[in-house]
Design a protein around this motif. Structure first.
Motif, PDB file in Angstrom:
ATOM      1  N   ASP A 141       0.770  -1.039   0.019  1.00 42.04           N
ATOM      2  CA  ASP A 141      -0.015   0.013  -0.055  1.00 42.04           C
ATOM      3  C   ASP A 141       0.812   1.204   0.068  1.00 42.04           C
ATOM      4  OD1 ASP A 141       0.671  -0.663   2.642  1.00 42.04           O
ATOM      5  OD2 ASP A 141      -0.740   0.137   3.592  1.00 42.04           O
ATOM      6  N   LEU A 142       2.050   1.379   0.751  1.00 44.09           N
ATOM      7  CA  LEU A 142       2.894   2.441   0.745  1.00 44.09           C
ATOM      8  C   LEU A 142       3.812   2.520  -0.829  1.00 44.09           C
ATOM      9  CD1 LEU A 142       4.392   4.330   2.535  1.00 44.09           C
ATOM     10  CD2 LEU A 142       6.192   2.727   3.053  1.00 44.09           C
ATOM     11  N   THR A 143       3.756   1.362  -1.252  1.00 48.67           N
ATOM     12  CA  THR A 143       4.365   1.584  -2.568  1.00 48.67           C
ATOM     13  C   THR A 143       3.419   1.837  -3.568  1.00 48.67           C
ATOM     14  OG1 THR A 143       5.758  -0.572  -2.027  1.00 48.67           O
ATOM     15  CG2 THR A 143       5.413   0.062  -4.340  1.00 48.67           C
ATOM     16  N   GLN A 144       2.393   1.624  -3.569  1.00 48.63           N
ATOM     17  CA  GLN A 144       1.159   2.197  -4.504  1.00 48.63           C
ATOM     18  C   GLN A 144       1.082   3.441  -4.334  1.00 48.63           C
ATOM     19  OE1 GLN A 144      -2.466  -0.051  -5.481  1.00 48.63           O
ATOM     20  NE2 GLN A 144      -3.695   1.805  -4.585  1.00 48.63           N
ATOM     21  N   ARG A 145       1.035   4.022  -2.986  1.00 48.05           N
ATOM     22  CA  ARG A 145       0.605   5.444  -2.862  1.00 48.05           C
ATOM     23  C   ARG A 145       1.900   6.465  -3.265  1.00 48.05           C
ATOM     24  NH1 ARG A 145       0.970   8.940   1.993  1.00 48.05           N
ATOM     25  NH2 ARG A 145       2.165   7.338   3.228  1.00 48.05           N
ATOM     26  N   LEU A 146       3.165   5.954  -2.992  1.00 54.36           N
ATOM     27  CA  LEU A 146       4.229   6.687  -3.048  1.00 54.36           C
ATOM     28  C   LEU A 146       5.031   6.338  -4.580  1.00 54.36           C
ATOM     29  CD1 LEU A 146       6.125   6.873   0.269  1.00 54.36           C
ATOM     30  CD2 LEU A 146       4.474   8.271  -0.650  1.00 54.36           C
ATOM     31  N   ARG A 147       4.811   5.354  -4.918  1.00 55.99           N
ATOM     32  CA  ARG A 147       5.390   5.048  -6.198  1.00 55.99           C
ATOM     33  C   ARG A 147       6.776   5.339  -6.279  1.00 55.99           C
ATOM     34  NH1 ARG A 147       1.297   7.761 -10.327  1.00 55.99           N
ATOM     35  NH2 ARG A 147       3.104   7.522 -11.758  1.00 55.99           N
ATOM     36  N   PRO A 148       7.579   4.596  -5.819  1.00 52.43           N
ATOM     37  CA  PRO A 148       9.071   4.751  -5.697  1.00 52.43           C
ATOM     38  C   PRO A 148       9.782   4.182  -7.207  1.00 52.43           C
ATOM     39  CG  PRO A 148       8.724   2.663  -4.466  1.00 52.43           C
ATOM     40  CD  PRO A 148       7.185   3.367  -4.548  1.00 52.43           C
ATOM     41  N   SER A 149      10.675   4.808  -7.439  1.00 51.21           N
ATOM     42  CA  SER A 149      11.378   4.448  -8.697  1.00 51.21           C
ATOM     43  C   SER A 149      12.200   3.320  -8.653  1.00 51.21           C
ATOM     44  CB  SER A 149      12.451   6.014  -9.274  1.00 51.21           C
ATOM     45  OG  SER A 149      13.075   5.608 -10.126  1.00 51.21           O
ATOM     46  N   PRO A 150      11.884   2.359  -9.594  1.00 49.80           N
ATOM     47  CA  PRO A 150      12.850   1.265  -9.450  1.00 49.80           C
ATOM     48  C   PRO A 150      14.239   1.392  -9.791  1.00 49.80           C
ATOM     49  CG  PRO A 150      10.608   0.782 -10.865  1.00 49.80           C
ATOM     50  CD  PRO A 150      10.868   2.239 -10.497  1.00 49.80           C
ATOM     51  N   GLU A 151      14.633   2.652 -10.654  1.00 52.36           N
ATOM     52  CA  GLU A 151      15.839   2.690 -10.846  1.00 52.36           C
ATOM     53  C   GLU A 151      16.731   3.110  -9.418  1.00 52.36           C
ATOM     54  OE1 GLU A 151      13.350   3.838 -12.614  1.00 52.36           O
ATOM     55  OE2 GLU A 151      13.597   2.738 -14.274  1.00 52.36           O
ATOM     56  N   ARG A 152      16.032   3.890  -8.596  1.00 53.91           N
ATOM     57  CA  ARG A 152      16.520   4.544  -7.319  1.00 53.91           C
ATOM     58  C   ARG A 152      16.593   3.084  -6.264  1.00 53.91           C
ATOM     59  NH1 ARG A 152      18.748   8.417  -5.574  1.00 53.91           N
ATOM     60  NH2 ARG A 152      18.775   9.248  -3.385  1.00 53.91           N
ATOM     61  N   PHE A 153      15.473   2.443  -6.193  1.00 54.24           N
ATOM     62  CA  PHE A 153      15.313   1.515  -5.009  1.00 54.24           C
ATOM     63  C   PHE A 153      15.368   0.038  -5.517  1.00 54.24           C
ATOM     64  CE2 PHE A 153      13.181   5.645  -3.757  1.00 54.24           C
ATOM     65  CZ  PHE A 153      13.759   5.664  -2.402  1.00 54.24           C
ATOM     66  N   GLY A 154      15.262  -0.171  -6.850  1.00 55.22           N
ATOM     67  CA  GLY A 154      15.438  -1.661  -7.307  1.00 55.22           C
ATOM     68  C   GLY A 154      14.109  -2.116  -7.397  1.00 55.22           C
ATOM     69  N   PRO A 155      13.917  -3.169  -8.030  1.00 52.57           N
ATOM     70  CA  PRO A 155      12.638  -3.996  -8.549  1.00 52.57           C
ATOM     71  C   PRO A 155      12.224  -4.221  -7.245  1.00 52.57           C
ATOM     72  CG  PRO A 155      14.458  -5.426  -8.937  1.00 52.57           C
ATOM     73  CD  PRO A 155      15.230  -3.771  -8.722  1.00 52.57           C
ATOM     74  N   PHE A 156      10.555  -4.315  -7.312  1.00 51.95           N
ATOM     75  CA  PHE A 156      10.075  -4.768  -6.112  1.00 51.95           C
ATOM     76  C   PHE A 156       9.165  -6.094  -6.340  1.00 51.95           C
ATOM     77  CE2 PHE A 156      10.103  -0.018  -5.574  1.00 51.95           C
ATOM     78  CZ  PHE A 156      10.609   0.064  -4.468  1.00 51.95           C
ATOM     79  N   PRO A 157       9.301  -7.251  -5.564  1.00 50.09           N
ATOM     80  CA  PRO A 157       8.627  -8.387  -5.902  1.00 50.09           C
ATOM     81  C   PRO A 157       6.906  -7.994  -5.898  1.00 50.09           C
ATOM     82  CG  PRO A 157       9.540  -8.517  -3.797  1.00 50.09           C
ATOM     83  CD  PRO A 157      10.014  -7.182  -4.392  1.00 50.09           C
ATOM     84  N   SER A 158       6.234  -8.942  -6.508  1.00 48.87           N
ATOM     85  CA  SER A 158       4.947  -8.461  -6.510  1.00 48.87           C
ATOM     86  C   SER A 158       4.151  -9.380  -5.278  1.00 48.87           C
ATOM     87  CB  SER A 158       4.392  -9.106  -7.833  1.00 48.87           C
ATOM     88  OG  SER A 158       2.877  -9.028  -8.071  1.00 48.87           O
ATOM     89  N   THR A 159       3.748  -8.746  -4.231  1.00 45.44           N
ATOM     90  CA  THR A 159       3.025  -9.128  -3.125  1.00 45.44           C
ATOM     91  C   THR A 159       1.972  -8.526  -3.131  1.00 45.44           C
ATOM     92  OG1 THR A 159       4.024  -7.297  -1.854  1.00 45.44           O
ATOM     93  CG2 THR A 159       5.251  -9.343  -1.747  1.00 45.44           C
TER      94      THR A 159
END
Length: 618
Positions: A48-66
């Motif tokens: 939910d935090l990831t959806q709200r803030l939409r972090p950049s994969p280039e900066r924070f790396g890929p996020f697994p789909s949970t």
């Protein structure tokens, strides 16, 4: 540094925290590695935090789909251990080998993580970046609310692939609710049962959200509406996806709601009446710790209470004089404010047109705030947020509210403010200027968005776009607007500004009263209503929020006072060389961190300015 290299370096810091100081390679880049890793792990744990803030994969790396994130006890324990790991990693970085700016950033992260680990000692509640509370399931934060809101207020579903991703997330709702309910049961067994009022509210929500008729459930209607807007999507595919939703709702999700309802109903007869956390195991110590975590400061509950009372007296005195100038000399300040709010001349019709007029009033004052604040804040090219009316959403947020959606970290869109106008009576026209300056420009929108347009926040700053300094800036921005002449020819608008300050001072007084002074819920409601002149139903909502989010109501005003005091000290130290716009830039650069980070940055800036002023030839 590429992400994989950053992650590897962060892992080395975590696993061998002493090695860096031994080989003499401690530097700012390594600190950034640790801070990025802090953010990355939180984003992975909190979809939910990831959806709200939409972090950049280039900066924070890929996020697994949970689908929904792990809300189990095991996940909570992993987060607690991660906080300890990050503390160890930060402590291993010798501050003497960091630049002055990095040293302050490290201190800010350490302060926040130390406060979080203190809260982890208590056998109940939860701690997340910028959030903490004593009850795992409550009307404001439980999975039955937050995840429902996540499913209906996220990015638009614009393709079949996005619809399928939405369905995958929905498949995780029942498990998330079950895990969270089990954690709540353990907390209750530890003596941390929510008070009766909170249980009743939560039970009412659970009954309302239980999918009795899956075909008319808000989740079904949400997806159906989204699918109807996707071009060229065959009817058969639409129908298949809708069937998938109704099958989930009528199966595991309904069972999860039934289990939650049964547990709440069983607990209700023995629920305590007292709203304050003082009644919980080690409750007084818990409140002191959660207050420190929420505010990012070191004031005791008694000190915060005393500050709140003093501010209530001071602001009420100013309001008394302002109301006398408006020809309203008689009666308590709160009663006079209530009478002013009910005057027909200041109310809009309870219609869509009336609500649009309120929105237009906020938008107009936002434009004024931008034009007048350009010389005072670094906001020249900051896009204005999107303002839109929002009806009562699926999560059932009661009353009138403004919900902020900060600009995404990946730069993929503007900030947005959803404004719910439950009753136009909550928004008299004279209150709109103060609302606009506080919530948009030069206020909350500027604070939460400006830092995200710089090199990019990491660590705690990335996770808390509305940290203590940001919330304090929003209130301080109202002061700034007043200084800039916003109310020079608007005496009734000035009353709205002063009432907004009075509410913040009263909130911090009521919060400490409820949790440290053992006020009853009714005492807190009456105090807020009589002091501010605002509607009782709104103050009931305020007190219920204080009950489940202790300490949070104190944050904004404490931070506002900190900003004002730091400004006064800098003006005294620098004299004519004080640059208000530069001061504001330093404050805004700290908007996601704790107050100690703000304080050290301003002190360093002031010291550097003083050295330059006193340098030979200056």
């Amino acid at each position: 540094m590429a992400f994989r290299s950053r992650a590897a370096a962060a892992s080395l810091v975590l696993l061998a925290s002493g090695a860096c100081s031994r080989n003499g390679e401690v530097n700012d880049a390594r600190l950034q590695d640790v801070l990025v890793e802090i953010s990355r792990r939180e984003f992975i744990a909190s979809p939910d935090l990831t959806q709200r803030l939409r972090p950049s994969p280039e900066r924070f790396g890929p996020f697994p789909s949970t689908p929904m994130g792990d809300r189990s006890m095991a996940a909570a324990e992993r987060r607690s251990l991660a906080y300890l790991e990050f503390l160890k990693a930060l402590e291993s970085l010798d501050p003497d080998q960091l630049s002055p700016a990095a040293r302050i950033e490290r201190l800010g992260a350490l302060t926040t993580l130390e406060a979080a680990t203190r809260l982890e000692r208590y056998p109940y509640g939860y701690v997340r970046p910028g959030e903490a509370g004593p009850y795992v399931v409550d009307p404001a934060d439980g999975a039955h609310v937050r995840l429902m809101e996540l499913m209906t207020s996220g990015p638009p579903i614009a393709s079949a692939r996005e619809a399928d991703a939405w369905l995958i997330r929905l498949e995780g709702l029942a498990e998330a609710m079950t895990d969270e309910r089990r954690r709540a049961e353990l907390d209750i067994d530890q003596g941390a049962s929510p008070p009766r009022q909170i249980l009743e509210l939560t039970l009412g929500q659970a009954r309302a959200f239980r999918p009795t008729d899956p075909s008319s459930h808000p989740l079904t209607l949400h997806l159906s509406e989204a699918l109807s807007q996707i071009p060229d999507l065959p009817e058969a595919e639409i129908a298949a996806r809708i069937r998938r939703v109704t099958d989930l709702l009528s199966g595991d999700i309904r069972d999860a709601y039934d289990a939650l309802i049964d547990r709440l109903e069983a607990e209700l007869p023995r629920a305590p009446e007292e709203a304050g956390v003082w009644r919980l195991p080690k409750g007084e110590a818990y409140y002191a710790d959660v207050l420190a975590y929420q505010t990012g400061g070191d004031l005791s509950p008694q000190q915060v209470h005393d500050v709140g009372l003093a501010l209530v007296r001071q602001i009420s005195s100013e309001l008394d004089r302002a109301l006398i100038r408006l020809g309203r000399p008689a009666g308590p300040v709160g009663a006079r404010l209530r009478a002013l709010a009910l005057e027909p001349a200041y109310l809009t019709p309870d219609t869509l047109e009336g609500r649009e007029r309120i929105l237009a009033g906020i938008r107009d004052r936002m434009s004024w705030g931008r034009s007048r604040s350009l010389s005072l804040t670094p906001a020249q090219d900051l896009p204005e947020p999107e303002l839109r009316l929002a009806g009562e959403n699926v999560a059932g947020r009661p009353g009138s509210w403004i919900l902020h959606h900060p600009a995404p970290l990946d730069g993929g869109g503007p900030a947005r403010l959803d404004i719910n106008i439950a009753s136009p009576g909550d928004w008299p026209l004279w209150s709109l200027p103060a609302t606009a300056y506080r919530e948009t420009l030069p206020g909350r929108h500027l604070a939460s968005s400006w830092i995200r347009r710089q090199s990019g926040p990491t660590g705690i700053d990335a996770l808390t776009p509305e940290g203590p300094t940001s919330l304090g800036w929003a209130i301080y921005a109202g002061d700034l607007a007043a200084e800039s002449g916003a109310y020079d020819n608007d005496p009734v608008g000035r009353v709205g500004y002063l009432q907004s300050l009075l509410l913040e001072a009263a909130r911090m007084t009521a919060d400490t009263g409820l949790h440290a002074k053992r006020w009853t819920r009714e005492q807190a409601i009456v105090f807020l209503t009589d002091t501010t002149g605002l509607d009782r139903s709104r103050m009931e909502i305020e007190v219920d929020r204080m009950t489940v989010w202790p300490g949070r109501a104190c944050t904004a005003m404490i931070a506002r006072e900190k900003i004002r005091n730091l400004r006064a000290d800098a003006e005294t130290e620098l004299g004519k060389s004080f640059d208000l716009r530069a001061f504001h830039e330093v404050v805004l650069s700290s908007s996601g961190g704790p107050l100690i980070q703000l304080e050290r940055r301003v002190q360093a800036w002031t010291s550097e300015r003083a050295k330059r002023r006193n340098a030979p030839g200056q």
